[in-house]
Motif scaffolding. Structure first.
Motif, PDB file in Angstrom:
ATOM      1  N   GLY A  19      49.741 -31.675  68.963  1.00 35.76           N
ATOM      2  CA  GLY A  19      48.532 -31.877  68.181  1.00 35.76           C
ATOM      3  C   GLY A  19      48.699 -32.717  66.928  1.00 35.76           C
ATOM      4  O   GLY A  19      47.748 -32.890  66.163  1.00 35.76           O
ATOM      5  N   PHE A  20      49.893 -33.218  66.675  1.00 32.10           N
ATOM      6  CA  PHE A  20      50.110 -34.063  65.499  1.00 32.10           C
ATOM      7  C   PHE A  20      49.426 -35.421  65.668  1.00 32.10           C
ATOM      8  O   PHE A  20      49.391 -35.981  66.771  1.00 32.10           O
ATOM      9  CB  PHE A  20      51.600 -34.313  65.261  1.00 32.10           C
ATOM     10  N   LYS A  21      48.928 -35.947  64.577  1.00 30.75           N
ATOM     11  CA  LYS A  21      48.509 -37.340  64.529  1.00 30.75           C
ATOM     12  C   LYS A  21      49.760 -38.158  64.211  1.00 30.75           C
ATOM     13  O   LYS A  21      50.473 -37.834  63.266  1.00 30.75           O
ATOM     14  CB  LYS A  21      47.445 -37.549  63.458  1.00 30.75           C
ATOM     15  N   VAL A  22      50.031 -39.188  64.992  1.00 30.71           N
ATOM     16  CA  VAL A  22      51.293 -39.901  64.878  1.00 30.71           C
ATOM     17  C   VAL A  22      51.047 -41.398  64.694  1.00 30.71           C
ATOM     18  O   VAL A  22      50.315 -42.019  65.476  1.00 30.71           O
ATOM     19  CB  VAL A  22      52.177 -39.682  66.123  1.00 30.71           C
ATOM     20  N   GLY A  23      51.655 -41.956  63.633  1.00 34.75           N
ATOM     21  CA  GLY A  23      51.476 -43.374  63.350  1.00 34.75           C
ATOM     22  C   GLY A  23      52.790 -44.075  63.075  1.00 34.75           C
ATOM     23  O   GLY A  23      53.801 -43.451  62.772  1.00 34.75           O
ATOM     24  N   LEU A  24      52.744 -45.392  63.172  1.00 34.31           N
ATOM     25  CA  LEU A  24      53.896 -46.252  62.881  1.00 34.31           C
ATOM     26  C   LEU A  24      53.506 -47.213  61.775  1.00 34.31           C
ATOM     27  O   LEU A  24      52.459 -47.865  61.846  1.00 34.31           O
ATOM     28  CB  LEU A  24      54.306 -47.028  64.129  1.00 34.31           C
ATOM     29  N   VAL A  57      50.839 -48.649  49.694  1.00 37.59           N
ATOM     30  CA  VAL A  57      49.584 -49.014  50.361  1.00 37.59           C
ATOM     31  C   VAL A  57      49.646 -48.903  51.887  1.00 37.59           C
ATOM     32  O   VAL A  57      48.723 -48.339  52.500  1.00 37.59           O
ATOM     33  CB  VAL A  57      49.129 -50.430  49.922  1.00 37.59           C
ATOM     34  N   PRO A  58      50.686 -49.408  52.571  1.00 38.21           N
ATOM     35  CA  PRO A  58      50.675 -49.303  54.041  1.00 38.21           C
ATOM     36  C   PRO A  58      50.595 -47.858  54.543  1.00 38.21           C
ATOM     37  O   PRO A  58      49.877 -47.575  55.505  1.00 38.21           O
ATOM     38  CB  PRO A  58      52.002 -49.957  54.447  1.00 38.21           C
ATOM     39  N   TYR A  59      51.315 -46.961  53.879  1.00 36.23           N
ATOM     40  CA  TYR A  59      51.267 -45.555  54.299  1.00 36.23           C
ATOM     41  C   TYR A  59      49.916 -44.926  53.977  1.00 36.23           C
ATOM     42  O   TYR A  59      49.373 -44.131  54.755  1.00 36.23           O
ATOM     43  CB  TYR A  59      52.404 -44.761  53.661  1.00 36.23           C
ATOM     44  N   LEU A  60      49.358 -45.280  52.843  1.00 33.84           N
ATOM     45  CA  LEU A  60      48.039 -44.750  52.485  1.00 33.84           C
ATOM     46  C   LEU A  60      46.969 -45.281  53.439  1.00 33.84           C
ATOM     47  O   LEU A  60      46.034 -44.557  53.802  1.00 33.84           O
ATOM     48  CB  LEU A  60      47.705 -45.129  51.038  1.00 33.84           C
ATOM     49  N   GLU A  61      47.105 -46.528  53.870  1.00 27.77           N
ATOM     50  CA  GLU A  61      46.165 -47.095  54.844  1.00 27.77           C
ATOM     51  C   GLU A  61      46.272 -46.356  56.180  1.00 27.77           C
ATOM     52  O   GLU A  61      45.250 -46.087  56.833  1.00 27.77           O
ATOM     53  CB  GLU A  61      46.452 -48.581  55.040  1.00 27.77           C
ATOM     54  N   ALA A  62      47.498 -46.035  56.576  1.00 27.50           N
ATOM     55  CA  ALA A  62      47.685 -45.290  57.826  1.00 27.50           C
ATOM     56  C   ALA A  62      47.075 -43.895  57.730  1.00 27.50           C
ATOM     57  O   ALA A  62      46.408 -43.427  58.665  1.00 27.50           O
ATOM     58  CB  ALA A  62      49.178 -45.199  58.137  1.00 27.50           C
ATOM     59  N   MET A  63      47.290 -43.227  56.593  1.00 29.51           N
ATOM     60  CA  MET A  63      46.712 -41.885  56.405  1.00 29.51           C
ATOM     61  C   MET A  63      45.185 -41.936  56.442  1.00 29.51           C
ATOM     62  O   MET A  63      44.536 -41.067  57.041  1.00 29.51           O
ATOM     63  CB  MET A  63      47.188 -41.288  55.082  1.00 29.51           C
ATOM     64  N   GLU A  64      44.632 -42.947  55.819  1.00 24.55           N
ATOM     65  CA  GLU A  64      43.170 -43.080  55.819  1.00 24.55           C
ATOM     66  C   GLU A  64      42.656 -43.284  57.242  1.00 24.55           C
ATOM     67  O   GLU A  64      41.656 -42.670  57.647  1.00 24.55           O
ATOM     68  CB  GLU A  64      42.750 -44.258  54.940  1.00 24.55           C
ATOM     69  N   SER A  65      43.320 -44.120  58.000  1.00 26.59           N
ATOM     70  CA  SER A  65      42.883 -44.401  59.372  1.00 26.59           C
ATOM     71  C   SER A  65      42.994 -43.172  60.265  1.00 26.59           C
ATOM     72  O   SER A  65      42.198 -42.993  61.189  1.00 26.59           O
ATOM     73  CB  SER A  65      43.706 -45.552  59.961  1.00 26.59           C
TER      74      SER A  65
END
Length: 218
Positions: free
Chosen positions: A108-113, A152-160
């Motif tokens: 159930g985790f949301k997973v991003g790169l 910023v890149p990590y914050l953008e990923a969290m927002e998305s």
């Protein structure tokens, strides 16, 4: 360290040196370019470039080695060398696939790169390893408003992914990436493929350093 004790909802990964055993491949591409220009170095001469986006890397690379060729030409040649090397040598970091399948898949985790690599190189990686299979969201230096070491890149990923930093775990390896991760406000794990525990603690006492992904499952 168990990643399930902190009410985490999402996990964000860096790519080079964290998911992929690829840092050395970029070194090889740089060395090939330099040797073709009669500049002979060791890998230690490239240490300061680890984790940088192309926007930060090329000006420093050109200055350090006093190169006269245009940035666009250098980028094209190094990228061409890199992609050829990747076709033969690119692989996942030892333990990543097993960790993902055992502790992330179907949990159930949301997973991003989140990577400082360009979209062009990411697409090449996708053609070789199908890396998209592991991630719901990917952001590269091409799309991000600012590259790491900015958060910023990590914050953008969290927002998305609709994640709050307090419920997000970031796994990184380089100085550039760890600074970005810490300043995003998320929980941060440092995989010791590029830096020692001492070097990571110098960046921030909040970084939990590990040698292998299996240490996150204890």
């Amino acid at each position: 360290m168990s990643i399930f004790k902190n009410n985490l909802q999402g996990i964000l990964f860096d790519m080079d040196g964290t998911v992929l055993d690829s840092e050395g491949l970029f070194d090889k591409a740089q060395i090939q370019y330099l040797e073709e220009n009669n500049i002979f170095i060791s890998k230690s001469d490239l240490r300061d470039f680890k984790g940088l986006s192309y926007k930060d890397f090329y000006p420093l690379f050109i200055k350090k080695f006093k190169l006269s060729e245009t940035t666009d030409n250098i980028r094209y040649k190094i990228r061409t060398y890199l992609h050829k090397i990747m076709e033969k040598e690119l692989r996942y970091i030892c333990g990543f696939e097993a960790f993902f399948k055992s502790y992330i898949l179907n949990k159930g985790f949301k997973v991003g790169l989140v990577t400082n690599t360009t979209r062009a190189t990411y697409n090449k990686i996708q053609s070789i390893l199908n890396i998209d299979d592991y991630f719901q969201f990917v952001i590269t230096a091409t799309e991000s408003k600012r590259p790491k070491p900015s958060p910023v890149p990590y914050l953008e990923a969290m927002e998305s992914l609709c994640l709050d930093p307090k419920e997000t775990l970031i796994i990184e390896d380089s100085k550039t990436g760890l600074i970005s991760a810490v300043n995003s406000g998320a929980h941060v794990v440092g995989l010791k493929t590029s830096l020692s525990s001492r070097q990571m603690q110098y960046i921030s006492k909040k970084i939990y350093a590990i040698n292998h992904f299996r240490e996150l499952t204890l």
